[in-house]
Write a protein that holds these residues in place. Structure first.
Motif, PDB file in Angstrom:
ATOM      1  N   UNK A  95       0.916  -1.346   0.135  1.00 56.04           N
ATOM      2  CA  UNK A  95      -0.041  -0.013   0.001  1.00 56.04           C
ATOM      3  C   UNK A  95       0.933   1.266  -0.153  1.00 56.04           C
ATOM      4  N   UNK A  96       1.821   1.211   0.618  1.00 53.98           N
ATOM      5  CA  UNK A  96       2.670   2.365   0.875  1.00 53.98           C
ATOM      6  C   UNK A  96       3.553   2.765  -0.408  1.00 53.98           C
ATOM      7  N   UNK A  99       0.684   4.226  -2.910  1.00 55.14           N
ATOM      8  CA  UNK A  99       0.376   5.535  -2.649  1.00 55.14           C
ATOM      9  C   UNK A  99       1.625   6.543  -3.022  1.00 55.14           C
ATOM     10  N   UNK A 100       2.824   6.258  -2.893  1.00 53.34           N
ATOM     11  CA  UNK A 100       3.715   6.761  -3.274  1.00 53.34           C
ATOM     12  C   UNK A 100       3.866   7.173  -4.626  1.00 53.34           C
ATOM     13  N   UNK A 101       3.656   6.262  -5.405  1.00 55.13           N
ATOM     14  CA  UNK A 101       3.489   6.176  -6.775  1.00 55.13           C
ATOM     15  C   UNK A 101       2.584   7.550  -7.195  1.00 55.13           C
ATOM     16  N   UNK A 102       1.632   7.313  -6.712  1.00 53.05           N
ATOM     17  CA  UNK A 102       0.426   8.237  -6.930  1.00 53.05           C
ATOM     18  C   UNK A 102       0.450   9.840  -6.561  1.00 53.05           C
ATOM     19  N   UNK A 103       1.319   9.750  -5.588  1.00 48.62           N
ATOM     20  CA  UNK A 103       1.498  11.249  -5.007  1.00 48.62           C
ATOM     21  C   UNK A 103       2.712  11.709  -5.361  1.00 48.62           C
ATOM     22  N   UNK A 106       8.976  10.190  -3.690  1.00 45.99           N
ATOM     23  CA  UNK A 106      10.056   9.253  -4.035  1.00 45.99           C
ATOM     24  C   UNK A 106      10.564   8.710  -2.545  1.00 45.99           C
ATOM     25  N   UNK A 107      10.339   9.432  -1.358  1.00 46.45           N
ATOM     26  CA  UNK A 107      10.405   8.832  -0.159  1.00 46.45           C
ATOM     27  C   UNK A 107       9.150   8.017   0.325  1.00 46.45           C
ATOM     28  N   UNK A 108       9.481   6.620   0.231  1.00 45.27           N
ATOM     29  CA  UNK A 108       8.333   5.827   0.688  1.00 45.27           C
ATOM     30  C   UNK A 108       8.308   5.784   2.373  1.00 45.27           C
ATOM     31  N   UNK A 180      -0.001  12.162   2.845  1.00 48.95           N
ATOM     32  CA  UNK A 180       0.338  13.530   2.070  1.00 48.95           C
ATOM     33  C   UNK A 180       1.672  13.441   1.576  1.00 48.95           C
ATOM     34  N   UNK A 181       2.203  13.876   0.415  1.00 46.07           N
ATOM     35  CA  UNK A 181       3.590  13.844  -0.049  1.00 46.07           C
ATOM     36  C   UNK A 181       4.422  14.624   0.892  1.00 46.07           C
TER      37      UNK A 181
END
Length: 221
Positions: A95-96, A99-103, A106-108, A180-181
């Motif tokens: 999941x993390x 979400x990181x891809x769509x936000x 780069x910092x997972x 959030x990013x």
């Protein structure tokens, strides 16, 4: 020689003054950047949810115009389907990472730290915004005695009955805390109904206003 010495002294003083001026400007810019860049606090998260939940019609939920809201926590082992562009085939990823891809973050680790169950958001404050928030833990407590599930009401049976009738009329949806990013200008939430649907939704902050971008994840529960 005396005139030359005075000129050199004047130049030296001007250099010092210029250095002080530039240093002051740099410090002022740094302070302004600190003030203008928000911090990820519970108040920031709640303000986002307030803006999102004031009008739930954006989610195209025809029968959920003024629903009751409850909270659902993310689970650490959750996965989501994401297209593997190299193989041109969808695959389950954590999941993390999803979400990181769509936000576009780069910092997972920044994302995963927000998903940590220890960092649960207290959404009770949403009530002060006129949102019909329910914290079920304040109403009922569940106990297991051997193999039997015992439900303990923390409020009167009449209160539970009235709330149940209101929920039947206005419906209820659950919502996760927002993720959030790092720039805090993009956010991801999930919302759904206990029995029917579940959506993952992307928002972006434009001109100091949160704008609905798209639903990037949807399935029936």
């Amino acid at each position: 020689m005396i005139i030359l010495s005075k000129i050199n002294t004047s130049i030296f003083l001007n250099i010092i003054l210029l250095f002080c001026f530039l240093s002051a400007c740099k410090n002022e810019r740094t302070e302004n950047q600190k003030k203008s860049h928000p911090k990820l606090t519970q108040d920031y998260q709640l303000d986002f949810l307030k803006d999102v939940l004031i009008d739930t019609s954006i989610f195209n939920l025809k029968h959920y115009q003024n629903p009751f809201i409850s909270q659902r926590d993310f689970k650490s082992d959750e996965t989501r389907l994401q297209l593997n562009e190299e193989r041109n085939f969808p695959e389950n990823i954590p999941l993390g990472k999803f979400i990181a891809i769509h936000l576009e973050e780069n910092d997972t680790l920044h994302i995963n730290s927000q998903l940590d169950s220890m960092n649960r958001l207290d959404m009770r404050k949403l009530k002060s915004f006129g949102i019909k928030y329910i914290e079920w833990e304040d109403l009922k407590k569940y106990h297991f005695i051997e193999d039997s599930l015992i439900v303990e009401n923390l409020v009167s049976k009449d209160s539970i009955k009235n709330l149940t009738a209101s929920i039947k009329k206005d419906k209820e949806i659950w919502i996760t805390k927002p993720v959030f990013n790092k720039q805090l200008n993009k956010a991801y939430i999930e919302l759904g109904n206990k029995w029917y649907f579940r959506h993952g939704i992307l928002y972006e902050k434009v001109n100091n206003k949160w704008i609905f971008k798209k639903i990037i994840f949807s399935r029936r529960t």
